[in-house]
Design a protein around this motif. Sequence first.
Motif, short mmCIF file in Angstrom:
data_model
loop_
_atom_site.label_atom_id
_atom_site.label_comp_id
_atom_site.label_asym_id
_atom_site.label_seq_id
_atom_site.Cartn_x
_atom_site.Cartn_y
_atom_site.Cartn_z
N GLU A 1 0.86 -1.20 0.00
CA GLU A 1 0.00 0.00 0.00
C GLU A 1 0.89 1.24 0.00
N LEU A 2 0.59 2.18 -0.87
CA LEU A 2 1.39 3.39 -1.00
C LEU A 2 0.89 4.47 -0.04
N SER A 3 1.84 5.27 0.46
CA SER A 3 1.52 6.39 1.35
C SER A 3 1.99 7.69 0.70
N TYR A 4 1.52 8.82 1.22
CA TYR A 4 1.83 10.12 0.62
C TYR A 4 3.34 10.43 0.60
N GLY A 5 4.06 10.03 1.62
CA GLY A 5 5.48 10.38 1.67
C GLY A 5 6.38 9.40 0.94
N ASP A 6 5.80 8.39 0.29
CA ASP A 6 6.60 7.37 -0.38
C ASP A 6 7.29 7.91 -1.63
N ILE A 7 8.39 7.24 -1.98
CA ILE A 7 9.02 7.43 -3.28
C ILE A 7 8.92 6.09 -4.00
N ILE A 8 8.46 6.10 -5.24
CA ILE A 8 8.26 4.84 -5.95
C ILE A 8 9.08 4.81 -7.24
N LEU A 9 9.51 3.60 -7.62
CA LEU A 9 10.15 3.36 -8.91
C LEU A 9 9.11 2.71 -9.80
N VAL A 10 8.90 3.30 -10.96
CA VAL A 10 7.87 2.82 -11.88
C VAL A 10 8.48 2.55 -13.25
N SER A 11 8.14 1.41 -13.85
CA SER A 11 8.66 1.07 -15.18
C SER A 11 7.53 0.96 -16.18
N GLY A 12 7.86 1.20 -17.44
CA GLY A 12 6.86 1.09 -18.49
C GLY A 12 7.32 1.73 -19.78
N ARG A 13 6.49 1.64 -20.81
CA ARG A 13 6.80 2.30 -22.08
C ARG A 13 6.87 3.80 -21.85
N THR A 14 7.71 4.48 -22.60
CA THR A 14 7.94 5.91 -22.39
C THR A 14 6.65 6.71 -22.41
N ASP A 15 5.79 6.46 -23.38
CA ASP A 15 4.54 7.23 -23.47
C ASP A 15 3.63 6.95 -22.28
N GLN A 16 3.62 5.70 -21.80
CA GLN A 16 2.79 5.35 -20.65
C GLN A 16 3.34 5.97 -19.37
N ILE A 17 4.67 5.96 -19.24
CA ILE A 17 5.32 6.57 -18.08
C ILE A 17 5.00 8.06 -18.01
#
Length: 210
Positions: free
Chosen positions: A187-203
Amino acid sequence: MVIGLGRFGSSLALELTRRGTEVLAIDHRPKIVQALAGHITHLATADATDLDALQQLGVPDFYRAVVAIGDLEASILSASLLVELEIDDIWAKAVSQQHRRILSRVGVHHVVLPEFDMGERVAHLVSGRLLDYMEVDENFALIKTHPPKEYVGTPLGESGLRRKYGVTVVAVKKEGEAFTYATAETELSYGDIILVSGRTDQIERFSELS
């Protein structure tokens, strides 16, 4: 082996040395070589466009080489000699797209355009709300950002994030903690930092939510 000790080449050679890698750094300018003495494992003043000079330095014994020469003609000639010497893994710095194409045709395995790549990366950071951006492939990227508020408090497995935006949350860093791999239960919280992967346009589409 690093050929060419301008800003890019010297930074690369110094960082490799700092990491414990045995490095032979070559430049045709004695003053540059002298200035780096004691900081890089092995240094040599030589003309990297001269086949005999490269052979005398034992270059054929190296399995990986980086051509960090900015001059177009010298860069291409040096790279072609490394190909002729059958170096297993050749990297080279290009100063333009045309330079990149020529180096690839010569037989260089990996070509980088530091200024172009950095400009592209900074453009993504400036134009959005990203904390960091890295292009993994031609149309695939990894970003560091904060979670959009609509996905805070919902387990990732129930969020529909990948179905809606085509991206995947790879890892999460809670405040004061280290990064950990994300799971369907995360579960994500407001102060989190996340790494996200995907196609450039989707990112890019996803980053607009942050």
